[in-house]
Enzyme design. Structure first.
Site, PDB file in Angstrom:
ATOM      1  CB  THR A   1      48.513 -28.853  44.401  1.00  0.00           C
ATOM      2  OG1 THR A   1      47.490 -28.586  45.358  1.00  0.00           O
ATOM      3  CG2 THR A   1      49.028 -30.277  44.574  1.00  0.00           C
TER       4      THR A   1
ATOM      5  CG  ASN B   1      47.046 -22.711  39.664  1.00  0.00           C
ATOM      6  OD1 ASN B   1      47.527 -22.040  38.760  1.00  0.00           O
ATOM      7  ND2 ASN B   1      45.758 -22.962  39.751  1.00  0.00           N
TER       8      ASN B   1
ATOM      9  N   GLY C   1      41.746 -15.979  52.963  1.00  0.00           N
ATOM     10  CA  GLY C   1      42.918 -16.830  52.740  1.00  0.00           C
ATOM     11  C   GLY C   1      43.350 -16.777  51.277  1.00  0.00           C
ATOM     12  N   GLY C   2      44.093 -17.804  50.878  1.00  0.00           N
ATOM     13  CA  GLY C   2      44.607 -17.859  49.516  1.00  0.00           C
ATOM     14  C   GLY C   2      43.496 -17.905  48.484  1.00  0.00           C
TER      15      GLY C   2
ATOM     16  CE  LYS D   1      47.615 -24.382  44.987  1.00  0.00           C
ATOM     17  NZ  LYS D   1      46.257 -23.829  45.004  1.00  0.00           N
TER      18      LYS D   1
ATOM     19  CG  ASP E   1      43.207 -21.470  41.864  1.00  0.00           C
ATOM     20  OD1 ASP E   1      42.936 -22.498  41.209  1.00  0.00           O
ATOM     21  OD2 ASP E   1      43.968 -21.477  42.852  1.00  0.00           O
TER      22      ASP E   1
HETATM   23  P1  ATR Z   1      42.620 -21.252  51.499  1.00  0.00           P
HETATM   24  O1  ATR Z   1      43.953 -21.191  50.817  1.00  0.00           O
HETATM   25  O2  ATR Z   1      41.801 -22.447  51.097  1.00  0.00           O
HETATM   26  O3  ATR Z   1      41.855 -19.977  51.367  1.00  0.00           O
HETATM   27  P2  ATR Z   1      43.433 -20.540  54.170  1.00  0.00           P
HETATM   28  O4  ATR Z   1      44.402 -19.567  53.638  1.00  0.00           O
HETATM   29  O5  ATR Z   1      43.830 -21.437  55.300  1.00  0.00           O
HETATM   30  O6  ATR Z   1      42.932 -21.526  53.035  1.00  0.00           O
HETATM   31  O7  ATR Z   1      42.093 -19.730  54.560  1.00  0.00           O
HETATM   32  C1  ATR Z   1      41.007 -20.352  55.196  1.00  0.00           C
HETATM   33  C2  ATR Z   1      39.899 -19.328  55.385  1.00  0.00           C
HETATM   34  O8  ATR Z   1      38.809 -19.970  56.076  1.00  0.00           O
HETATM   35  C3  ATR Z   1      40.308 -18.134  56.228  1.00  0.00           C
HETATM   36  O9  ATR Z   1      39.545 -17.012  55.817  1.00  0.00           O
HETATM   37  C4  ATR Z   1      39.884 -18.587  57.635  1.00  0.00           C
HETATM   38  O10 ATR Z   1      39.673 -17.538  58.555  1.00  0.00           O
HETATM   39  P3  ATR Z   1      40.904 -16.975  59.432  1.00  0.00           P
HETATM   40  O11 ATR Z   1      41.725 -16.110  58.503  1.00  0.00           O
HETATM   41  O12 ATR Z   1      40.277 -16.202  60.516  1.00  0.00           O
HETATM   42  O13 ATR Z   1      41.664 -18.191  59.906  1.00  0.00           O
HETATM   43  C5  ATR Z   1      38.572 -19.273  57.310  1.00  0.00           C
HETATM   44  N1  ATR Z   1      38.182 -20.213  58.359  1.00  0.00           N
HETATM   45  C6  ATR Z   1      38.663 -21.459  58.552  1.00  0.00           C
HETATM   46  N2  ATR Z   1      38.057 -22.034  59.624  1.00  0.00           N
HETATM   47  C7  ATR Z   1      37.193 -21.106  60.126  1.00  0.00           C
HETATM   48  C8  ATR Z   1      36.265 -21.084  61.214  1.00  0.00           C
HETATM   49  N3  ATR Z   1      36.121 -22.135  62.021  1.00  0.00           N
HETATM   50  N4  ATR Z   1      35.525 -19.961  61.398  1.00  0.00           N
HETATM   51  C9  ATR Z   1      35.654 -18.881  60.580  1.00  0.00           C
HETATM   52  N5  ATR Z   1      36.507 -18.844  59.532  1.00  0.00           N
HETATM   53  C10 ATR Z   1      37.258 -19.946  59.302  1.00  0.00           C
END
Ligand code: ATR
Length: 279
Positions: A66, A91, A135-136, A70, A107
């Site tokens: 984790t 993972n 994101g991921g 990763k 996942d």
């Molecule tokens: P994970 O691995 O859990 O997907 P991540 O890669 O950090 O985590 O992705 C987080 C996601 O939540 C992204 O799509 C992010 O948007 P951005 O690419 O624009 O950063 C989104 N996200 C997080 N906070 C946000 C907010 N306040 N408003 C809109 N989107 C948000």
């Protein structure tokens, strides 16, 4: 109780004390009376090479991986499975008897198993999906949806470039759209998925209107704390079917447990309640 022949596995992360995986796998080990153990392993980033050597030296069957390892773990794998390559994260590690390591990502399978089992009426061919976030987690969801047979997926993200990258990586099934285009994109949507952290306890709620969403659409959130996110609550009020995110966490653990301990475990309501009770 375990014997001297117990099979060993665990989870590597930094920090690791918040991980629910030891409770989850521990429950199955007890339930199926497996001669095995699953332990939390706090591994600082600089210790990752030694931790991998340790897994080999100690004869571990494998491990979950984790945050923050990763991606970094990939260079220590002898084989990186196609799912982990496409998703960009490993993972789950499985060691063979020679200590060769295969890294994969479970996942996507967890996400799809949760949808199918929580809502047996869900049909991947029913129409386009809208995925919020890039994101991921979104990568795992896209990989799973495409494999399950969803042929058209619109990805909306605050940072449009990240959605565009996904559209390229998962061409031709994925189209990037701006958040402002979501209301129009919902009009023929059969599945709406939130993969952003919005709606999680301590985060602002997701600010989208579901007005145009067909009543037949399924709505799911990968956030599971709270279990009923503002998005799911809104969807329920409108009469849409919903699936919460806890099942993805539980189902993603199934392939690892099966590979290490030789039994395919079942996700039950009792397990859900135990995990929900674990702060
Ligand atoms: P994970 O691995 O859990 O997907 P991540 O890669 O950090 O985590 O992705 C987080 C996601 O939540 C992204 O799509 C992010 O948007 P951005 O690419 O624009 O950063 C989104 N996200 C997080 N906070 C946000 C907010 N306040 N408003 C809109 N989107 C948000």
């Amino acid at each position: 109780m375990i014997s001297g022949a117990a099979k060993l596995a665990g989870v590597m992360g930094w920090p690791i004390s918040h991980s629910k995986s030891p409770v989850l796998h521990g429950y199955w080990l007890d339930h199926y009376k497996v001669d095995g153990a699953y332990i939390p392993m706090a591994v600082a980033p600089e210790d990752l090479p030694r931790a991998i050597a340790g897994l080999r030296a100690l004869g571990f069957k494998g491990s979950n991986v984790t945050v923050p390892h990763k991606q970094a773990i990939m260079e220590f794998c002898d084989t990186v499975a196609e799912d982990a390559r496409m998703i960009g994260a490993v993972n789950t590690l499985v060691l063979d008897t020679e200590g060769r390591i295969t890294g994969s990502n479970t996942d996507h399978a967890g996400f799809i198993a949760n949808l199918h089992l929580s809502d047996p009426s869900w049909d991947p061919k029913a129409g386009p999906a809208v995925v919020l976030g890039a994101g991921g987690a979104a990568r795992a969801v896209l990989y799973g949806l495409i494999r399950a047979g969803v042929s058209k997926i619109r990805v909306a993200n605050r940072t449009l470039e990240r959605a565009q990258t996904l559209a390229q990586d998962f061409a031709p099934h994925v189209e990037a759209i701006a958040f402002t285009e979501v209301p129009a994109a919902l009009s023929d949507c059969a599945l709406l998925v939130n993969t952003t952290s919005l709606g999680m306890a301590g985060q602002p709620p997701l600010d989208i209107r579901l007005d145009g969403l067909p009543k037949t659409a399924l709505v799911t959130d990968i956030v599971y704390a709270p279990l009923i996110t503002p998005l799911l609550s809104e969807a329920m009020k409108r009469g849409n079917r919903t699936v919460d995110g806890l099942g993805m966490l539980l189902h993603q653990a199934v392939p690892g447990f099966e590979a290490w301990f030789g039994i395919r475990p079942t996700v039950t309501q009792a397990l859900r309640e135990i995990i929900l009770g674990t702060k």
